[in-house]
Enzyme design. Structure first.
Site, PDB file in Angstrom:
ATOM      1  N   ARG A   1       0.833  -1.213   0.000  1.00  0.00           N
ATOM      2  CA  ARG A   1       0.000   0.000   0.000  1.00  0.00           C
ATOM      3  C   ARG A   1       0.863   1.257   0.000  1.00  0.00           C
ATOM      4  NH1 ARG A   1      -4.532  -2.000   4.183  1.00  0.00           N
ATOM      5  NH2 ARG A   1      -5.786  -3.097   2.656  1.00  0.00           N
TER       6      ARG A   1
ATOM      7  N   GLU B   1      -0.942  -8.632  -5.658  1.00  0.00           N
ATOM      8  CA  GLU B   1      -2.285  -9.083  -6.009  1.00  0.00           C
ATOM      9  C   GLU B   1      -2.293 -10.552  -6.421  1.00  0.00           C
ATOM     10  OE1 GLU B   1      -5.084  -7.726  -5.467  1.00  0.00           O
ATOM     11  OE2 GLU B   1      -4.285  -5.816  -4.800  1.00  0.00           O
TER      12      GLU B   1
ATOM     13  N   THR C   1      -5.382 -16.304  -0.930  1.00  0.00           N
ATOM     14  CA  THR C   1      -4.397 -16.445   0.150  1.00  0.00           C
ATOM     15  C   THR C   1      -4.632 -15.342   1.176  1.00  0.00           C
ATOM     16  OG1 THR C   1      -2.775 -17.312  -1.394  1.00  0.00           O
ATOM     17  CG2 THR C   1      -1.897 -16.381   0.620  1.00  0.00           C
TER      18      THR C   1
ATOM     19  N   TYR D   1     -10.690  -8.427 -11.694  1.00  0.00           N
ATOM     20  CA  TYR D   1     -10.394  -7.889 -10.368  1.00  0.00           C
ATOM     21  C   TYR D   1      -8.946  -7.383 -10.284  1.00  0.00           C
ATOM     22  CZ  TYR D   1      -8.469  -7.717  -5.826  1.00  0.00           C
ATOM     23  OH  TYR D   1      -7.753  -7.271  -4.765  1.00  0.00           O
TER      24      TYR D   1
ATOM     25  N   ASP E   1     -14.342  -7.962  -5.578  1.00  0.00           N
ATOM     26  CA  ASP E   1     -13.865  -9.269  -5.116  1.00  0.00           C
ATOM     27  C   ASP E   1     -14.839  -9.784  -4.054  1.00  0.00           C
ATOM     28  OD1 ASP E   1     -13.347  -7.769  -2.866  1.00  0.00           O
ATOM     29  OD2 ASP E   1     -11.345  -8.604  -2.524  1.00  0.00           O
TER      30      ASP E   1
ATOM     31  N   CYS F   1     -16.931  -5.677   8.011  1.00  0.00           N
ATOM     32  CA  CYS F   1     -18.154  -6.386   7.588  1.00  0.00           C
ATOM     33  C   CYS F   1     -17.743  -7.804   7.189  1.00  0.00           C
ATOM     34  CB  CYS F   1     -18.799  -5.636   6.420  1.00  0.00           C
ATOM     35  SG  CYS F   1     -20.438  -6.267   6.011  1.00  0.00           S
TER      36      CYS F   1
ATOM     37  N   CYS G   1     -20.807   0.435  13.233  1.00  0.00           N
ATOM     38  CA  CYS G   1     -20.608   0.519  11.781  1.00  0.00           C
ATOM     39  C   CYS G   1     -21.094   1.872  11.265  1.00  0.00           C
ATOM     40  CB  CYS G   1     -21.403  -0.598  11.109  1.00  0.00           C
ATOM     41  SG  CYS G   1     -21.263  -0.557   9.319  1.00  0.00           S
TER      42      CYS G   1
HETATM   43  S1  SF4 Z   1     -24.251  -2.761   9.451  1.00  0.00           S
HETATM   44 FE1  SF4 Z   1     -22.180  -2.578   8.692  1.00  0.00          FE
HETATM   45  S2  SF4 Z   1     -21.130  -4.383   9.460  1.00  0.00           S
HETATM   46 FE2  SF4 Z   1     -23.322  -4.758   9.644  1.00  0.00          FE
HETATM   47  S3  SF4 Z   1     -23.835  -5.849   7.773  1.00  0.00           S
HETATM   48 FE3  SF4 Z   1     -24.235  -3.678   7.412  1.00  0.00          FE
HETATM   49  S4  SF4 Z   1     -22.344  -2.915   6.492  1.00  0.00           S
HETATM   50 FE4  SF4 Z   1     -21.871  -4.875   7.403  1.00  0.00          FE
END
Ligand code: SF4
Length: 352
Positions: free
Chosen positions: A22, A34, A40, A117, A135, A189, A199
């Site tokens: 990065r 990549e 992996t 991708y 992806d 997520c 979130c």
């Molecule tokens: S609230 Fe956030 S962590 Fe929960 S499923 Fe939705 S995007 Fe994913």
């Protein structure tokens, strides 16, 4: 859409992992990372990235290496066609493109082993081209936030996800946005335990509002796992072992292992001896039979036993060698040549 992208980018600045690929815009190094990271985990891929960039710091140095050297360095990472394609692509860049890495998504995609991708990742990270990556992480994040319940393996589903991703990617920071959505899927997520409570999309996410986090994304097709039973014949002759290079059309192309009797189930010693005797070596002694090794690949489970045998009959040995297209190698050479992890484990435990 803009709001979602900026929230993802701001989450990324606060939470991203510091990873060496990065901190560069060198397309060669991004491409290496990549390819290594396909199928992996980051923790497993990182040491390989460091080894490859140290030994082959430029596309020219990678192109100059022999395929055996590249496979040897790749050993343990699996999916060896990735290494072979990467090596072929490096040679192509040096021979046909004067060593200059292609800069556009459509040109990058022409390289061997590079799909949509990977081409999108390189084009955006190295050249800031506005092309969205899609992806497994991106499928999950988009499916949950927008409540997309189309199968990610269907053409219809793929089109819808690609369309949504293309709407989200911003003009000015396509590279950061792409990194952000993938990192958000990898760290926040996640498949099993998404952190919905803390979130940035907690108020808007369809999956959370409908309690469908564990139902999205929808993946219908599942390939069946095949069981294979390998009975390796390890012939020892004057402190050397008989090995052969695996050919195209099966797993581990270009790696070295021993002649195999493959069956639909484990067969016992007498059946192995019988088959061996009908294949040129009539007189031999069985020195040892290994335990059964289990090796798991994505769609194959390999069960392998190694039968170490010795023969004094030069003529029979020669016919056997010719029949299997094998050669005798001493320990030093065996350590140098690329081998499946399964074979390395056996050699370590039983031979050297
Ligand atoms: S609230 Fe956030 S962590 Fe929960 S499923 Fe939705 S995007 Fe994913």
């Amino acid at each position: 859409m803009e709001n979602i992208s900026s929230k993802l980018i701001s989450w990324y600045h606060k939470n991203k992992r510091d990873l060496p690929w990065r901190n560069t815009t060198d397309p060669y190094k991004i491409w290496l990372s990549e390819i290594i990271l396909q199928q992996t985990r980051v923790a497993q891929g990182l040491p390989y990235y460091l080894k490859f960039t140290e030994k082959y710091p430029t596309v020219e140095t990678l192109a100059k290496a022999s395929e055996q050297e590249v496979l040897r360095l790749w050993q343990g990472l699996g999916y060896y066609s990735r290494a072979r394609n990467m090596h072929a692509a490096a040679k192509y860049i040096v021979t046909n493109l004067e060593g200059k890495f292609p800069e556009k998504f459509t040109e990058i995609k022409k390289l061997k082993g590079v799909g949509d991708y990977t081409a999108a990742a390189i084009a955006s990270f190295a050249f800031k081209e506005k092309v969205a990556v899609v992806d497994g992480n991106v499928y999950r994040v988009l499916a949950r936030i927008f409540g997309i319940d189309k199968d990610i393996n269907s053409n219809d589903g793929k089109k819808e996800f690609a369309k949504t991703a293309a709407l989200l990617i911003p003009e000015d920071e396509p590279d950061t946005y792409n990194q952000a959505i993938m990192e958000f899927g990898a760290l926040h997520c996640t498949p099993a335990n998404p952190n919905c409570l803390f979130c940035p999309f907690t108020q808007a996410c369809v999956a959370r509002l409908t309690q469908k986090q564990d139902k999205l994304p929808v993946k219908i097709k599942k390939l069946k796992t095949k069981k294979r039973f390998f009975h390796y014949i390890v012939v020892e002759h004057q402190d050397q072992l008989l090995m052969k290079e695996r050919q195209a059309g099966d797993i581990w192309q270009g790696l070295f292992d021993f002649p195999i009797i493959e069956a639909t189930e484990t067969i016992d010693e007498s059946a192995v001896i019988e088959q061996l005797q009908s294949n040129y070596i009539k007189e031999f002694e069985v020195q040892s039979i290994s335990k059964e090794f289990k090796h798991i690949l994505t769609h194959q489970h390999i069960y392998a036993k190694f039968f170490l045998i010795k023969t004094q009959k030069e003529k029979q040995l020669k016919s056997f060698i010719a029949h299997y297209g094998a050669k005798l190698y001493n320990q030093e050479k065996i350590e140098e040549i690329p081998k499946p992890v399964l074979v390395s484990k056996y050699l370590k435990e039983y031979i050297f």
